[in-house]
Write an enzyme that holds these catalytic residues in place. Structure first.
Site, short mmCIF file in Angstrom:
data_model
loop_
_atom_site.label_atom_id
_atom_site.label_comp_id
_atom_site.label_asym_id
_atom_site.label_seq_id
_atom_site.Cartn_x
_atom_site.Cartn_y
_atom_site.Cartn_z
N PHE A 132 0.85 -1.20 0.00
CA PHE A 132 0.00 0.00 0.00
C PHE A 132 0.88 1.24 0.00
O PHE A 132 1.85 1.32 0.75
CB PHE A 132 -0.92 -0.01 1.23
CG PHE A 132 -2.01 1.01 1.18
CD1 PHE A 132 -3.14 0.80 0.40
CD2 PHE A 132 -1.91 2.19 1.90
CE1 PHE A 132 -4.16 1.74 0.35
CE2 PHE A 132 -2.91 3.14 1.86
CZ PHE A 132 -4.03 2.92 1.08
N VAL B 248 1.75 5.04 6.02
CA VAL B 248 0.34 5.28 6.33
C VAL B 248 0.12 6.79 6.32
O VAL B 248 0.75 7.52 7.10
CB VAL B 248 -0.04 4.69 7.70
CG1 VAL B 248 -1.53 4.87 7.95
CG2 VAL B 248 0.34 3.22 7.78
N VAL B 249 -0.74 7.24 5.42
CA VAL B 249 -1.02 8.67 5.27
C VAL B 249 -2.40 8.97 5.83
O VAL B 249 -3.37 8.28 5.54
CB VAL B 249 -0.93 9.09 3.79
CG1 VAL B 249 -1.22 10.59 3.66
CG2 VAL B 249 0.45 8.76 3.23
N HIS C 238 -9.65 5.72 10.43
CA HIS C 238 -8.98 4.50 9.97
C HIS C 238 -7.47 4.62 10.12
O HIS C 238 -6.78 3.64 10.41
CB HIS C 238 -9.35 4.23 8.50
CG HIS C 238 -8.75 2.98 7.96
ND1 HIS C 238 -9.11 1.72 8.41
CD2 HIS C 238 -7.79 2.78 7.00
CE1 HIS C 238 -8.42 0.80 7.75
NE2 HIS C 238 -7.61 1.42 6.90
#
Length: 222
Positions: free
Chosen positions: A89, A147-148, A154
């Site tokens: 991802f 992870v942005v 979330h």
């Protein structure tokens, strides 16, 4: 003679007894204010009493064998084997992290003993690292991801799960698992930390892995 206040401080060398102004004890000696003071204690009716210690009797752990400093080194990493777990991802960022880690390993003569394992996302880093650690093939494992932050909660769930997962992997396997996951507010921050002006988190994680592998191999090996 003026009376002392209730909180008057007494300075003694040997006998922790409060000296009264109207009945001085000639056998006791007042310490000058410039005398070295190393400890203090309280006595009833005497306020705070400072007791001078002999410098010769002070224990210095720095210059004795009572304390040993253990740490890993990054000068000799040829004999170590590493694994890199990379989240797919945000691959545009995570691939740069992986390249930074590989470049660092190469600089420290770790050329061939590296396995790269791709997983779907940051959630899967922990369980994969734990399986690799328990295999007994690796001295340390690097976990990379990005992870942005978005508009929902979330982000927090993923970050917390990823960090705790990597931590648990190291604790359960006994193999150092390095957390190299970027947690950024936007994509620009992530890019800057994946080889941009803020450095490369993948390279930093690889260096940490080398040091931890050395520490475990030379000092903490069962």
């Amino acid at each position: 003679m003026a009376s002392f206040a209730a909180s008057q401080t007494c300075f003694l060398t040997t006998n922790p007894t409060c000296l009264k102004p109207n009945s001085p004890q000639k056998s006791s000696t007042f310490l000058p204010f410039s005398a070295p003071l190393s400890s203090s204690s309280s006595f009833p009716g005497c306020g705070l009493v400072h007791v001078a210690s002999n410098k010769k009797n002070r224990a210095s752990f720095v210059v004795t064998n009572a304390v040993r400093e253990l740490e890993g080194y990054v000068t000799k990493a040829q004999s170590f084997r590493f694994a890199i777990v990379v989240a797919r991802f945000n691959e545009f960022v995570t691939r740069r992290l992986m390249e930074g880690a590989l470049d660092t390993f190469k600089k420290y003569s770790v050329n061939e003993d590296i396995d790269v394992v791709w997983v779907p996302g940051a959630y899967e880093l922990g369980v994969t690292a734990q399986a690799l650690g328990k295999s007994g093939k690796y001295h340390a494992i690097v976990c990379l991801g990005a992870v942005v932050k978005g508009d929902t909660s979330h982000y927090d769930a993923v970050v917390n799960s990823a960090s705790s997962g990597v931590l648990s992997a190291g604790l359960n396997s006994g193999v150092p698992c390095v957390f190299g996951v970027l947690t950024c507010d936007n994509m620009d921050q992530a890019i800057n930390r994946a080889g941009g002006k803020a450095g490369n988190k993948g390279a930093e994680s690889a260096l940490t892995a080398i040091e931890m592998a050395s520490l475990f191999e030379h000092h903490l090996k069962a």
